[in-house]
Design a protein around this motif. Structure first.
Motif, mmCIF file in Angstrom:
data_model
loop_
_atom_site.group_PDB
_atom_site.id
_atom_site.type_symbol
_atom_site.label_atom_id
_atom_site.label_comp_id
_atom_site.label_asym_id
_atom_site.label_seq_id
_atom_site.Cartn_x
_atom_site.Cartn_y
_atom_site.Cartn_z
ATOM 1 N N GLU A 23 6.420 28.152 -50.131
ATOM 2 C CA GLU A 23 5.096 27.567 -49.987
ATOM 3 C C GLU A 23 4.638 26.827 -51.232
ATOM 4 O O GLU A 23 3.605 26.167 -51.222
ATOM 5 C CB GLU A 23 4.081 28.664 -49.639
ATOM 6 C CG GLU A 23 4.307 29.313 -48.286
ATOM 7 C CD GLU A 23 4.247 28.301 -47.158
ATOM 8 O OE1 GLU A 23 3.260 27.527 -47.104
ATOM 9 O OE2 GLU A 23 5.180 28.269 -46.338
ATOM 10 N N ASN A 24 5.386 26.937 -52.297
ATOM 11 C CA ASN A 24 5.037 26.280 -53.550
ATOM 12 C C ASN A 24 5.749 24.928 -53.623
ATOM 13 O O ASN A 24 6.961 24.859 -53.772
ATOM 14 C CB ASN A 24 5.438 27.154 -54.739
ATOM 15 C CG ASN A 24 4.766 28.512 -54.694
ATOM 16 O OD1 ASN A 24 3.573 28.634 -54.945
ATOM 17 N ND2 ASN A 24 5.526 29.539 -54.339
ATOM 18 N N LYS A 25 4.968 23.854 -53.496
ATOM 19 C CA LYS A 25 5.536 22.509 -53.487
ATOM 20 C C LYS A 25 5.500 21.917 -54.895
ATOM 21 O O LYS A 25 4.525 22.079 -55.633
ATOM 22 C CB LYS A 25 4.750 21.597 -52.547
ATOM 23 C CG LYS A 25 4.559 22.143 -51.138
ATOM 24 C CD LYS A 25 5.868 22.358 -50.416
ATOM 25 C CE LYS A 25 5.627 22.846 -48.996
ATOM 26 N NZ LYS A 25 6.874 23.248 -48.330
ATOM 27 N N MET A 43 3.300 16.831 -59.348
ATOM 28 C CA MET A 43 2.197 17.537 -58.688
ATOM 29 C C MET A 43 2.720 18.829 -58.089
ATOM 30 O O MET A 43 3.770 18.856 -57.452
ATOM 31 C CB MET A 43 1.527 16.676 -57.627
ATOM 32 C CG MET A 43 2.407 16.196 -56.499
ATOM 33 S SD MET A 43 1.455 15.723 -55.022
ATOM 34 C CE MET A 43 0.964 17.340 -54.384
ATOM 35 N N ASN A 44 1.995 19.898 -58.339
ATOM 36 C CA ASN A 44 2.410 21.237 -57.933
ATOM 37 C C ASN A 44 1.368 21.812 -56.978
ATOM 38 O O ASN A 44 0.186 21.918 -57.346
ATOM 39 C CB ASN A 44 2.536 22.116 -59.170
ATOM 40 C CG ASN A 44 3.389 23.360 -58.960
ATOM 41 O OD1 ASN A 44 3.553 24.141 -59.882
ATOM 42 N ND2 ASN A 44 3.933 23.551 -57.777
ATOM 43 N N GLN A 45 1.784 22.122 -55.749
ATOM 44 C CA GLN A 45 0.885 22.762 -54.793
ATOM 45 C C GLN A 45 1.233 24.235 -54.684
ATOM 46 O O GLN A 45 2.343 24.614 -54.285
ATOM 47 C CB GLN A 45 0.995 22.103 -53.422
ATOM 48 C CG GLN A 45 0.279 20.763 -53.353
ATOM 49 C CD GLN A 45 0.154 20.261 -51.938
ATOM 50 O OE1 GLN A 45 1.161 20.056 -51.268
ATOM 51 N NE2 GLN A 45 -1.062 20.051 -51.478
ATOM 52 N N ILE A 46 0.271 25.069 -55.066
ATOM 53 C CA ILE A 46 0.441 26.522 -55.063
ATOM 54 C C ILE A 46 -0.712 27.120 -54.262
ATOM 55 O O ILE A 46 -1.881 26.798 -54.533
ATOM 56 C CB ILE A 46 0.420 27.081 -56.501
ATOM 57 C CG1 ILE A 46 1.500 26.406 -57.349
ATOM 58 C CG2 ILE A 46 0.595 28.588 -56.503
ATOM 59 C CD1 ILE A 46 1.396 26.712 -58.831
ATOM 60 N N PRO A 47 -0.452 27.965 -53.272
ATOM 61 C CA PRO A 47 -1.544 28.520 -52.467
ATOM 62 C C PRO A 47 -2.649 29.128 -53.331
ATOM 63 O O PRO A 47 -2.384 29.885 -54.258
ATOM 64 C CB PRO A 47 -0.839 29.590 -51.626
ATOM 65 C CG PRO A 47 0.565 29.084 -51.487
ATOM 66 C CD PRO A 47 0.871 28.422 -52.799
ATOM 67 N N ASN A 48 -3.892 28.720 -53.031
ATOM 68 C CA ASN A 48 -5.096 29.251 -53.681
ATOM 69 C C ASN A 48 -5.222 28.889 -55.156
ATOM 70 O O ASN A 48 -6.063 29.442 -55.873
ATOM 71 C CB ASN A 48 -5.157 30.779 -53.529
ATOM 72 C CG ASN A 48 -5.120 31.222 -52.080
ATOM 73 O OD1 ASN A 48 -5.846 30.688 -51.251
ATOM 74 N ND2 ASN A 48 -4.260 32.179 -51.770
ATOM 75 N N HIS A 49 -4.425 27.941 -55.637
ATOM 76 C CA HIS A 49 -4.497 27.545 -57.042
ATOM 77 C C HIS A 49 -5.659 26.566 -57.259
ATOM 78 O O HIS A 49 -5.866 25.661 -56.454
ATOM 79 C CB HIS A 49 -3.182 26.880 -57.463
ATOM 80 C CG HIS A 49 -2.977 26.786 -58.935
ATOM 81 N ND1 HIS A 49 -3.699 25.945 -59.744
ATOM 82 C CD2 HIS A 49 -2.128 27.465 -59.764
ATOM 83 C CE1 HIS A 49 -3.306 26.082 -61.001
ATOM 84 N NE2 HIS A 49 -2.358 27.003 -61.036
#
Length: 289
Positions: free
Chosen positions: A191-193, A207-213
Motif C-alpha cells: 500500500e506504500n507507493k 512522491m511517497n504515498q503512505i496510508p494516513n501520512h
C-alpha cells in the motif's frame, strides 16, 4: 451586485461540493460571489439527491447543465473523484466565455487535457484547475526562499490512493520544480507507493504515498539550500481565495502548461502502477499554451 457561481457535478453529495459554499461565504470575496445554482448528472445509492443538497446548502436546483451555464457568471465543474467525467461535463461551460474552474485532477490524460484547453481557447473561455495543496502557505514560503535559484530535487509525502490523491503531491512538485518531466517509475511496496519523476536535465522528484501520512515536502535548491515542510494545513482557504480571484479577474495564477504537465505525469504514473520498477515515458504532444 453579487456574481453567481454555478456548480456542475457528476454527483453533488461529495466533500468539495459540500464544503465549498461555506468556504466561499467565509472568504474575502464573500460579498462578491455566491453559489446560486447546482446540477448533478446522477445520484448514486446512498448519496443525497440534488434537491435535498440544495435545500441544505441554500442553493437553487438547476433543471439542466445548460441552465447553469446560461444563468451563472462563473462555473465550477466538480466531479473530483471521477476525472473521466470532466471532459463531458466541461464541454458546454468551456464554450461559454465565462471563467470555468475544473476541479482536480484536470484530465485523465494529456490528450484529454489538451482537447479541453483547445476548446476553451477557441471560445475565449478563461480556465483554471489545481489541487488545493499548491496554495498552502508553505509552498509560497518555499518559493520565496528559493527565489531564482534552480531546484534540483523535491520529495513529497502524503496519504490516499493514487487515482484520487496523487494530484495533491504532483501539483506541489510541479509548482516547485517546474515542467519538463521525461519519465516516471513506480517502486513502492504494497500500500506504500513511491513514484520517481525523472527530468532531462538531471532534476528528480519523488512522491511517497503512505496510508494516513500527513502532507509534507522537502526541496533541495541552489548549491546547498534546503527547505523542509512537515505540516500543510491552510491550503483550502487559500485555494478558495485563488479560485475566486480567478473568477473576479478572469486570470488564473496557475499556468496551463503546468496543469497539462501534471496531467501527463499522472497519466504515466497510472500506467506505471502495473509495471513496477520500470521507467515509463511521460507523454508529450504539441500544445498551444
Amino acid at each position: 451586485m453579487v456574481k453567481k457561481i454555478g456548480f456542475i457535478d457528476y454527483y453533488i453529495d461529495e466533500w468539495h461540493a459540500n464544503n465549498y459554499p461555506q468556504m466561499i461565504r467565509e472568504s474575502s470575496y464573500g460579498d462578491k460571489f455566491e453559489v446560486s445554482l447546482a446540477w448533478e448528472e446522477v445520484t448514486p445509492p446512498g448519496k443525497k439527491p440534488l434537491d435535498e443538497w440544495c435545500k441544505e446548502q441554500g442553493v437553487e436546483k438547476a433543471a439542466s447543465l445548460e441552465q447553469v451555464v446560461a444563468e451563472c457568471d462563473c462555473i465550477v465543474v466538480l466531479s473530483p473523484d471521477n476525472v473521466e467525467r470532466h471532459e463531458d461535463l466541461a464541454a458546454l461551460p468551456l464554450t461559454s466565455g465565462k471563467p470555468v474552474y475544473v476541479d482536480k485532477p484536470f484530465a485523465p490524460s494529456l490528450e484529454v487535457g489538451r482537447r479541453m484547453v483547445q476548446r476553451a481557447r477557441a471560445h475565449n473561455t478563461p480556465i483554471m484547475s489545481s489541487s488545493a495543496l499548491r496554495f498552502d502557505s508553505t509552498v509560497e514560503k518555499a518559493l520565496a526562499q528559493i527565489g531564482n535559484q534552480p531546484v534540483h530535487f523535491v520529495s513529497t509525502r502524503g496519504p490516499g490512493s493514487f487515482d484520487v490523491y496523487a494530484i495533491h503531491q504532483v501539483e506541489p512538485i510541479v509548482t516547485l520544480i517546474g515542467a519538463g518531466a521525461k519519465r516516471v517509475m513506480q517502486c513502492g511496496a504494497g500500500e506504500n507507493k513511491l513514484m520517481i519523476i525523472d527530468y532531462e536535465d538531471g532534476r528528480r522528484a519523488v512522491m511517497n504515498q503512505i496510508p494516513n501520512h500527513p502532507f509534507q515536502f522537502s526541496v533541495q535548491y541552489g548549491d546547498t539550500g534546503v527547505y523542509v515542510c512537515d505540516s500543510m494545513t491552510d491550503f483550502f482557504p487559500r485555494f478558495i481565495e485563488a479560485m475566486l480571484r480567478f473568477f473576479d479577474t478572469g486570470v488564473s495564477v496557475v499556468s496551463v502548461e503546468q496543469t497539462l504537465e501534471i496531467a501527463a505525469i499522472l497519466e504515466a504514473g497510472t500506467a506505471a502502477l502495473s509495471r513496477p520498477d520500470e521507467w515509463i515515458e511521460v507523454p508529450r504532444c504539441e500544445i498551444v499554451y
